[in-house]
Design a protein around this motif. Structure first.
Motif, mmCIF file in Angstrom:
data_model
loop_
_atom_site.group_PDB
_atom_site.id
_atom_site.type_symbol
_atom_site.label_atom_id
_atom_site.label_comp_id
_atom_site.label_asym_id
_atom_site.label_seq_id
_atom_site.Cartn_x
_atom_site.Cartn_y
_atom_site.Cartn_z
ATOM 1 N N ASP A 31 0.950 -1.252 0.105
ATOM 2 C CA ASP A 31 0.193 -0.047 -0.140
ATOM 3 C C ASP A 31 0.825 1.305 -0.010
ATOM 4 O O ASP A 31 0.371 2.134 -0.666
ATOM 5 N N ALA A 32 1.930 1.119 0.826
ATOM 6 C CA ALA A 32 2.828 2.473 0.780
ATOM 7 C C ALA A 32 3.236 2.612 -0.737
ATOM 8 O O ALA A 32 3.611 4.012 -0.999
ATOM 9 N N VAL A 33 3.610 1.698 -1.295
ATOM 10 C CA VAL A 33 4.331 1.882 -2.814
ATOM 11 C C VAL A 33 3.210 2.574 -3.564
ATOM 12 O O VAL A 33 3.472 3.379 -4.437
ATOM 13 N N LYS A 34 2.089 2.010 -3.480
ATOM 14 C CA LYS A 34 0.838 2.596 -4.216
ATOM 15 C C LYS A 34 0.606 4.017 -4.045
ATOM 16 O O LYS A 34 0.349 4.962 -4.729
ATOM 17 N N VAL A 35 0.588 4.531 -2.638
ATOM 18 C CA VAL A 35 0.458 5.758 -2.289
ATOM 19 C C VAL A 35 1.476 6.734 -2.754
ATOM 20 O O VAL A 35 1.522 7.642 -3.264
ATOM 21 N N LEU A 36 3.003 6.222 -2.758
ATOM 22 C CA LEU A 36 3.950 6.846 -3.325
ATOM 23 C C LEU A 36 3.671 7.051 -4.680
ATOM 24 O O LEU A 36 4.132 8.307 -5.368
ATOM 25 N N ALA A 37 3.508 6.214 -5.350
ATOM 26 C CA ALA A 37 3.405 6.229 -6.801
ATOM 27 C C ALA A 37 1.964 7.190 -7.230
ATOM 28 O O ALA A 37 2.349 8.050 -8.227
ATOM 29 N N ARG A 38 1.055 7.210 -6.430
ATOM 30 C CA ARG A 38 0.068 8.154 -6.690
ATOM 31 C C ARG A 38 0.455 9.691 -6.703
ATOM 32 O O ARG A 38 0.282 10.532 -6.981
ATOM 33 N N ASN A 39 1.225 9.891 -5.232
ATOM 34 C CA ASN A 39 1.742 10.975 -4.826
ATOM 35 C C ASN A 39 2.762 11.603 -5.968
ATOM 36 O O ASN A 39 2.712 12.997 -6.430
ATOM 37 N N ILE A 40 3.561 10.689 -6.452
ATOM 38 C CA ILE A 40 4.806 11.112 -7.454
ATOM 39 C C ILE A 40 3.424 11.648 -8.880
ATOM 40 O O ILE A 40 4.005 12.529 -9.573
ATOM 41 N N PHE A 41 2.729 10.785 -9.283
ATOM 42 C CA PHE A 41 1.888 11.135 -10.290
ATOM 43 C C PHE A 41 1.382 12.319 -10.122
ATOM 44 O O PHE A 41 1.555 13.447 -11.202
ATOM 45 N N TYR A 42 0.567 12.813 -9.191
ATOM 46 C CA TYR A 42 0.060 14.008 -8.931
ATOM 47 C C TYR A 42 1.019 15.196 -8.784
ATOM 48 O O TYR A 42 0.691 16.422 -9.243
ATOM 49 N N LEU A 43 2.045 14.935 -8.299
ATOM 50 C CA LEU A 43 3.056 16.274 -8.323
ATOM 51 C C LEU A 43 3.416 16.581 -9.668
ATOM 52 O O LEU A 43 3.566 17.714 -10.062
ATOM 53 N N SER A 44 3.600 15.652 -10.552
ATOM 54 C CA SER A 44 4.124 15.877 -12.075
ATOM 55 C C SER A 44 2.939 16.427 -12.727
ATOM 56 O O SER A 44 3.212 17.448 -13.747
ATOM 57 N N PHE A 45 1.669 15.796 -12.341
ATOM 58 C CA PHE A 45 0.419 16.145 -13.032
ATOM 59 C C PHE A 45 0.020 17.642 -13.093
ATOM 60 O O PHE A 45 -0.277 18.367 -13.895
ATOM 61 N N TYR A 76 -1.438 22.822 -19.798
ATOM 62 C CA TYR A 76 -2.165 22.183 -20.857
ATOM 63 C C TYR A 76 -3.627 23.010 -20.769
ATOM 64 O O TYR A 76 -4.131 23.302 -21.710
ATOM 65 N N ASN A 77 -4.051 23.310 -19.428
ATOM 66 C CA ASN A 77 -5.145 24.104 -18.878
ATOM 67 C C ASN A 77 -6.537 23.347 -20.182
ATOM 68 O O ASN A 77 -7.224 24.492 -20.751
ATOM 69 N N ASN A 78 -6.826 22.454 -19.960
ATOM 70 C CA ASN A 78 -7.872 21.587 -20.648
ATOM 71 C C ASN A 78 -8.430 20.433 -19.700
ATOM 72 O O ASN A 78 -7.910 19.481 -19.753
ATOM 73 N N TYR A 79 -9.304 20.745 -18.904
ATOM 74 C CA TYR A 79 -9.910 19.906 -17.943
ATOM 75 C C TYR A 79 -10.570 18.935 -18.399
ATOM 76 O O TYR A 79 -10.723 17.919 -17.774
ATOM 77 N N ARG A 80 -10.997 18.751 -19.799
ATOM 78 C CA ARG A 80 -11.748 17.602 -20.259
ATOM 79 C C ARG A 80 -10.788 16.609 -20.355
ATOM 80 O O ARG A 80 -11.293 15.336 -20.143
ATOM 81 N N ASP A 81 -9.580 16.616 -20.855
ATOM 82 C CA ASP A 81 -8.908 15.398 -21.198
ATOM 83 C C ASP A 81 -7.620 15.477 -20.596
ATOM 84 O O ASP A 81 -6.691 14.627 -20.883
ATOM 85 N N ASP A 82 -7.210 16.353 -19.800
ATOM 86 C CA ASP A 82 -5.602 16.570 -19.441
ATOM 87 C C ASP A 82 -5.284 15.252 -18.562
ATOM 88 O O ASP A 82 -4.033 14.900 -18.841
ATOM 89 N N HIS A 83 -6.296 14.695 -17.629
ATOM 90 C CA HIS A 83 -5.972 13.497 -16.907
ATOM 91 C C HIS A 83 -5.499 12.430 -17.917
ATOM 92 O O HIS A 83 -4.725 11.652 -17.638
ATOM 93 N N LEU A 84 -6.399 12.247 -18.714
ATOM 94 C CA LEU A 84 -6.344 11.084 -19.814
ATOM 95 C C LEU A 84 -4.846 11.248 -20.540
ATOM 96 O O LEU A 84 -4.352 10.123 -20.480
ATOM 97 N N LEU A 85 -4.880 12.340 -20.893
ATOM 98 C CA LEU A 85 -3.159 12.507 -21.741
ATOM 99 C C LEU A 85 -2.324 12.356 -21.094
ATOM 100 O O LEU A 85 -1.149 11.679 -21.237
ATOM 101 N N PHE A 86 -2.162 12.780 -19.515
ATOM 102 C CA PHE A 86 -1.102 12.705 -18.826
ATOM 103 C C PHE A 86 -1.030 11.141 -18.334
ATOM 104 O O PHE A 86 0.190 10.539 -18.312
#
Length: 96
Positions: free
Chosen positions: A2-16, A23-33
């Motif tokens: 679980d700690a690895v999953k939390v760490l991976a999520r945090n790294i993803f959102y810091l870069s995101f 990008y400033n397009n809320y429709r598909d920004d998460h999908l593209l990243f």
């Protein structure tokens, strides 16, 4: 595990956050990243640095390629290192 999953999520959102601002397009920004983070790549080990060229399957428009290159440059400026203790730098590139 679980700690690895939390760490991976945090790294993803810091870069995101950086990508989202540029990008400033809320429709598909998460999908593209998410697609970019799951892209195939080529890893090349050189003395003192590991270069990773991302090769996404999706075709990006020139404007989006420029934004992705900026985000990857910002990540590279943070001077990430390999987690194996070797202190080798990691450099990310978008293969065009």
């Amino acid at each position: 595990m679980d700690a690895v999953k939390v760490l991976a999520r945090n790294i993803f959102y810091l870069s995101f956050e950086t990508f989202k601002e540029k990008y400033n397009n809320y429709r598909d920004d998460h999908l593209l990243f998410r697609h970019l983070t799951r892209a195939d790549g080529i890893i090349e080990n050189k003395p003192g640095v590991t270069e990773i060229s991302l090769t996404p399957k999706m075709e990006y428009q020139p404007k989006l390629k420029k934004i992705i290159a900026q985000v990857l440059n910002e990540i590279n400026e943070m001077d990430p290192k390999m987690p194996d203790g070797s202190k080798r730098k990691i450099k990310l590139f978008l293969d065009t």
